[in-house]
Scaffold this active site. Sequence first.
Site, short mmCIF file in Angstrom:
data_model
loop_
_atom_site.label_atom_id
_atom_site.label_comp_id
_atom_site.label_asym_id
_atom_site.label_seq_id
_atom_site.Cartn_x
_atom_site.Cartn_y
_atom_site.Cartn_z
N GLU A 138 0.90 -1.28 -0.08
CA GLU A 138 0.03 0.05 -0.07
C GLU A 138 0.76 1.32 -0.12
O GLU A 138 0.29 2.12 -0.68
CB GLU A 138 -0.92 0.05 1.36
CG GLU A 138 -2.14 -1.04 1.18
CD GLU A 138 -1.58 -2.33 1.57
OE1 GLU A 138 -0.50 -2.74 2.02
OE2 GLU A 138 -2.50 -3.41 1.30
N HIS A 260 -11.36 -11.85 8.00
CA HIS A 260 -11.34 -11.50 6.72
C HIS A 260 -11.24 -12.88 5.68
O HIS A 260 -10.81 -13.86 6.14
CB HIS A 260 -10.06 -10.87 6.45
CG HIS A 260 -9.54 -10.12 5.15
ND1 HIS A 260 -9.52 -10.89 3.85
CD2 HIS A 260 -9.65 -8.76 4.76
CE1 HIS A 260 -9.38 -9.90 2.87
NE2 HIS A 260 -9.78 -8.44 3.56
#
Length: 391
Positions: A138, A260
């Site tokens: 990221e 997740h």
Amino acid sequence: MKTEQKKKVMLVFGTRPEAIKMAPLVKAFQSLTDRYEPIVTVTGQHRQMLDQVLDLFNIKPDYDLNIMKAGQDLTDVTSRILLGMRDILSDNRPDLLLVHGDTSTSTAAALSAFYAQIPVGHVEAGLRTGDIYSPWPEEMNRRLTGRLATMHFAPTDTSRNNLLKENVPDKNIVVTGNTVIDALHIVSSKIDTDKDIADKLDKDILNMGYDLKRLSGGRRMVLITGHRRENFGDGFMNICHAIKDLALKYPNIDLVYPMHLNPNVRRPIAEVFEHEGSRPDNVFFIEPLDYLPFVHMMKHAYIILTDSGGIQEEAPSLGKPVLVMRSVTERPEALEAGTIRLVGTNRDKIVSECSRFLDDQAYYQANKLIANPYGDGTACLKIIDYIDKNL
Ligand code: UD1
Ligand code: UDP
């Protein structure tokens, strides 16, 4: 606005957090169809976790690249988005393409717009840790998107200053707050103002495997999420052991972990808790929650233990302390305000910091409600105001 013609603005997103953070902006553009023609393109980098947000905000995408494959790697995601976006942009040339944050969807979509010579606006611009491997990928994604963009919607002064240091012209940056607070306000007020919704959410969460009634006698709950790629492997094993240590040390506390969907997140959970009797009764692993029930859970949590970016921004509005399972954060404002603490993925540190919050009332109370440094729910208005004046 320079001409009377409607401006075409394409909003592109693909994962759960981008969808949550772009949804209020989509709705804001959809209320301005006298001036704008909003076009929604989803990449489908996430499938189920994206679709629940589209349903919640009643957004019907104009284009869906549907690229998700189980176990996809970064090259898979990036290359499929580049190819898909090329075709969409040649069919439909928007005046501006808006992307969000730091995912592979954002960077690949921004690059595809650059190749088509379409200007890019970057929502949640200017976050930096200074370490290209944390969070990975990221930190590089957001830097690359920042180079490709000509409009930068920075959530805070700190993020604006990061961009100025990289020689982004001041006139191209506007500080808006984070659109996640716009989304949180919309969702949170639904829960607070409608008892039927709150009751239904209690039932939904019960069906997912956790009974919020357990908290009615003063029992406390630690809410946990995790998904960062740099924590895969040893990091997640340590997190799982820390959860078990905490559960055994505090039998009167519940630990609830909506997992997740990434298989790399689930594997260590299965390894540490797979044997008969190896999951303490006060640990609950449940499927990922849709955004509305997740906000309801955050409101009931005592502490949140997470490696998520978005949760670090939401928690100050809810007065919840957050222990961040990362070595660095691109959200220094929350660190300075004292609402988050970095604990990394060290098993002992997770246990000791969590214990301090559970044992020391004064320490806990010092972290309660502050003015949220990430905004006041008006980020979308500020973004649109800037676009009105500059597109
Ligand atoms: C992605 C983003 C990350 C963001 C995170 C939010 C990148 C490189 N990563 O990471 O920045 O913080 O989303 O959650 O852009 N899966 C499903 N269904 C879903 C979603 C995921 O089955 O709805 C599974 C699939 O097996 C998929 C895997 O999770 O292959 C990984 O998804 P991916 O988007 O590649 O990575 P995330 O870890 O979710
Ligand atoms: N979230 C959710 N359900 C969950 C876990 C998180 O709706 O089970 C929300 C959370 O409130 C926040 C966003 O998802 O708005 C954060 O997503 P994630 O942690 O996946 O990504 P990040 O913010 O780290 O990029």
